[in-house]
Design a protein around this motif. Structure first.
Motif, PDB file in Angstrom:
ATOM      1  N   ASP A  21     -37.991 -63.896  67.805  1.00  0.00           N
ATOM      2  CA  ASP A  21     -36.689 -63.476  68.694  1.00  0.00           C
ATOM      3  C   ASP A  21     -35.518 -64.060  68.167  1.00  0.00           C
ATOM      4  OD1 ASP A  21     -38.489 -61.877  70.213  1.00  0.00           O
ATOM      5  OD2 ASP A  21     -38.627 -63.368  71.747  1.00  0.00           O
ATOM      6  N   ALA A  22     -35.413 -65.200  67.917  1.00  0.00           N
ATOM      7  CA  ALA A  22     -34.422 -65.881  67.393  1.00  0.00           C
ATOM      8  C   ALA A  22     -33.823 -65.452  66.064  1.00  0.00           C
ATOM      9  CB  ALA A  22     -34.693 -67.408  67.269  1.00  0.00           C
ATOM     10  N   LEU A  23     -34.666 -65.075  65.115  1.00  0.00           N
ATOM     11  CA  LEU A  23     -34.487 -64.550  63.747  1.00  0.00           C
ATOM     12  C   LEU A  23     -33.998 -63.140  63.986  1.00  0.00           C
ATOM     13  CD1 LEU A  23     -34.422 -64.324  60.759  1.00  0.00           C
ATOM     14  CD2 LEU A  23     -36.769 -63.606  60.982  1.00  0.00           C
ATOM     15  N   ARG A  24     -34.343 -62.326  64.927  1.00  0.00           N
ATOM     16  CA  ARG A  24     -33.863 -60.967  65.140  1.00  0.00           C
ATOM     17  C   ARG A  24     -32.351 -60.872  65.602  1.00  0.00           C
ATOM     18  NH1 ARG A  24     -35.470 -57.618  68.516  1.00  0.00           N
ATOM     19  NH2 ARG A  24     -35.329 -55.737  67.224  1.00  0.00           N
ATOM     20  N   ARG A  25     -32.125 -62.048  66.759  1.00  0.00           N
ATOM     21  CA  ARG A  25     -30.738 -62.140  67.291  1.00  0.00           C
ATOM     22  C   ARG A  25     -29.662 -62.554  66.149  1.00  0.00           C
ATOM     23  NH1 ARG A  25     -33.795 -64.628  71.397  1.00  0.00           N
ATOM     24  NH2 ARG A  25     -33.358 -66.455  70.554  1.00  0.00           N
ATOM     25  N   LYS A  26     -30.249 -63.350  65.236  1.00  0.00           N
ATOM     26  CA  LYS A  26     -29.523 -63.781  64.060  1.00  0.00           C
ATOM     27  C   LYS A  26     -28.969 -62.661  63.144  1.00  0.00           C
ATOM     28  CE  LYS A  26     -29.429 -66.989  60.045  1.00  0.00           C
ATOM     29  NZ  LYS A  26     -29.283 -66.368  59.208  1.00  0.00           N
ATOM     30  N   VAL A  27     -30.080 -61.848  62.963  1.00  0.00           N
ATOM     31  CA  VAL A  27     -29.819 -60.851  61.747  1.00  0.00           C
ATOM     32  C   VAL A  27     -28.919 -59.780  62.609  1.00  0.00           C
ATOM     33  CG1 VAL A  27     -31.008 -58.955  60.731  1.00  0.00           C
ATOM     34  CG2 VAL A  27     -32.079 -60.979  60.708  1.00  0.00           C
ATOM     35  N   GLU A  30     -25.256 -61.319  63.037  1.00  0.00           N
ATOM     36  CA  GLU A  30     -24.672 -61.576  61.410  1.00  0.00           C
ATOM     37  C   GLU A  30     -24.430 -60.273  60.855  1.00  0.00           C
ATOM     38  OE1 GLU A  30     -26.294 -64.786  59.437  1.00  0.00           O
ATOM     39  OE2 GLU A  30     -25.899 -66.194  61.202  1.00  0.00           O
ATOM     40  N   ARG A  31     -24.936 -59.392  61.286  1.00  0.00           N
ATOM     41  CA  ARG A  31     -24.949 -57.982  60.913  1.00  0.00           C
ATOM     42  C   ARG A  31     -25.440 -57.819  59.480  1.00  0.00           C
ATOM     43  NH1 ARG A  31     -18.542 -56.659  62.432  1.00  0.00           N
ATOM     44  NH2 ARG A  31     -18.988 -56.269  64.677  1.00  0.00           N
ATOM     45  N   GLU A  32     -26.621 -58.360  59.430  1.00  0.00           N
ATOM     46  CA  GLU A  32     -27.362 -58.256  58.233  1.00  0.00           C
ATOM     47  C   GLU A  32     -28.264 -57.221  58.237  1.00  0.00           C
ATOM     48  OE1 GLU A  32     -29.203 -62.346  57.690  1.00  0.00           O
ATOM     49  OE2 GLU A  32     -27.220 -63.366  57.484  1.00  0.00           O
ATOM     50  N   TYR A  33     -27.904 -56.087  58.462  1.00  0.00           N
ATOM     51  CA  TYR A  33     -28.856 -55.008  58.604  1.00  0.00           C
ATOM     52  C   TYR A  33     -27.889 -53.772  58.179  1.00  0.00           C
ATOM     53  CZ  TYR A  33     -26.583 -54.162  63.295  1.00  0.00           C
ATOM     54  OH  TYR A  33     -25.697 -53.901  64.069  1.00  0.00           O
ATOM     55  N   TYR A  34     -28.596 -52.463  57.988  1.00  0.00           N
ATOM     56  CA  TYR A  34     -27.913 -51.388  57.671  1.00  0.00           C
ATOM     57  C   TYR A  34     -27.618 -50.676  59.075  1.00  0.00           C
ATOM     58  CZ  TYR A  34     -27.412 -46.562  55.762  1.00  0.00           C
ATOM     59  OH  TYR A  34     -26.930 -45.371  55.384  1.00  0.00           O
ATOM     60  N   TRP A  35     -26.306 -50.401  59.218  1.00  0.00           N
ATOM     61  CA  TRP A  35     -25.882 -49.525  60.175  1.00  0.00           C
ATOM     62  C   TRP A  35     -25.202 -48.194  59.761  1.00  0.00           C
ATOM     63  CZ3 TRP A  35     -25.729 -47.977  64.920  1.00  0.00           C
ATOM     64  CH2 TRP A  35     -24.636 -47.416  65.562  1.00  0.00           C
ATOM     65  N   VAL A  36     -26.356 -47.267  59.902  1.00  0.00           N
ATOM     66  CA  VAL A  36     -26.209 -45.835  59.332  1.00  0.00           C
ATOM     67  C   VAL A  36     -24.863 -45.189  59.983  1.00  0.00           C
ATOM     68  CG1 VAL A  36     -27.670 -44.692  61.066  1.00  0.00           C
ATOM     69  CG2 VAL A  36     -27.641 -43.882  58.960  1.00  0.00           C
ATOM     70  N   SER A  37     -24.727 -45.349  61.111  1.00  0.00           N
ATOM     71  CA  SER A  37     -23.668 -44.613  61.963  1.00  0.00           C
ATOM     72  C   SER A  37     -22.256 -45.180  61.644  1.00  0.00           C
ATOM     73  CB  SER A  37     -23.740 -44.560  63.357  1.00  0.00           C
ATOM     74  OG  SER A  37     -24.718 -43.864  63.730  1.00  0.00           O
ATOM     75  N   GLY A  38     -22.365 -46.418  60.782  1.00  0.00           N
ATOM     76  CA  GLY A  38     -20.837 -46.836  60.302  1.00  0.00           C
ATOM     77  C   GLY A  38     -21.026 -47.008  58.777  1.00  0.00           C
ATOM     78  N   ALA A  39     -21.830 -46.351  58.241  1.00  0.00           N
ATOM     79  CA  ALA A  39     -22.063 -46.432  56.793  1.00  0.00           C
ATOM     80  C   ALA A  39     -20.883 -45.800  55.895  1.00  0.00           C
ATOM     81  CB  ALA A  39     -23.489 -45.857  56.324  1.00  0.00           C
ATOM     82  N   ASP A  40     -20.764 -46.342  54.810  1.00  0.00           N
ATOM     83  CA  ASP A  40     -19.445 -46.026  54.193  1.00  0.00           C
ATOM     84  C   ASP A  40     -19.821 -44.643  53.344  1.00  0.00           C
ATOM     85  OD1 ASP A  40     -21.221 -46.955  51.955  1.00  0.00           O
ATOM     86  OD2 ASP A  40     -19.822 -48.730  51.339  1.00  0.00           O
TER      87      ASP A  40
END
Length: 147
Positions: A21-27, A30-40
């Protein structure tokens, strides 16, 4: 885009679910994931800002379909007797480690062989990594998700 492999390591703690749970919150934070609706790849006027909450993230239909290519695509850890399912994670048992790696206490040196454990797309695994004395040092999470 295709699915992506991901992995993370956190210091060992007895509470596996708490570490997850703590790791998921951190990711997420810190936006360490792909955000498809904000993708360039999208025209700038169509890009959405980063979500403020995971609820907002998963309310987005494109995110539901494409995933985040990260541990955020995994929602819960299942027990050793449960069958893997979409968006679940299963810990490597000592018996499984012995069968695959020849030891009940894997170390960081064993990580390159972790692909030998059962794995599927949109499913995660985790294992406690030990030092040379057999003491737990880290929890290693890995998986393959996203579209």
């Amino acid at each position: 885009m295709g699915a992506s492999g991901w992995d993370y390591s956190v210091p060992y703690q007895e509470d596996l679910v708490g570490a997850f749970d703590a790791l998921r919150r951190k990711v997420f934070e810190e936006r360490e994931y792909y955000w498809v609706s904000g993708a360039d790849w999208k025209p700038e006027k169509e890009r959405l800002p980063w979500p403020e909450t995971e609820e907002e993230l998963w309310a987005d239909e494109m995110a539901q379909e494409a995933g985040t290519h990260s541990i955020l695509d995994i929602f819960r850890i299942i027990g050793p007797d449960e069958e893997p399912d979409y968006s679940t994670m299963k810990q490597v048992t000592e018996e499984e480690a012995l069968r695959v790696l020849g030891t009940r206490k894997p170390t960081r040196a064993h990580v390159p062989r972790f692909e030998e454990f059962d794995h599927w797309r949109w499913y995660g695994r985790c294992a406690v990594l030990h030092d040379d004395r057999g003491e737990p040092q880290e929890i290693y999470f890995w998986g393959f998700s996203g579209d």
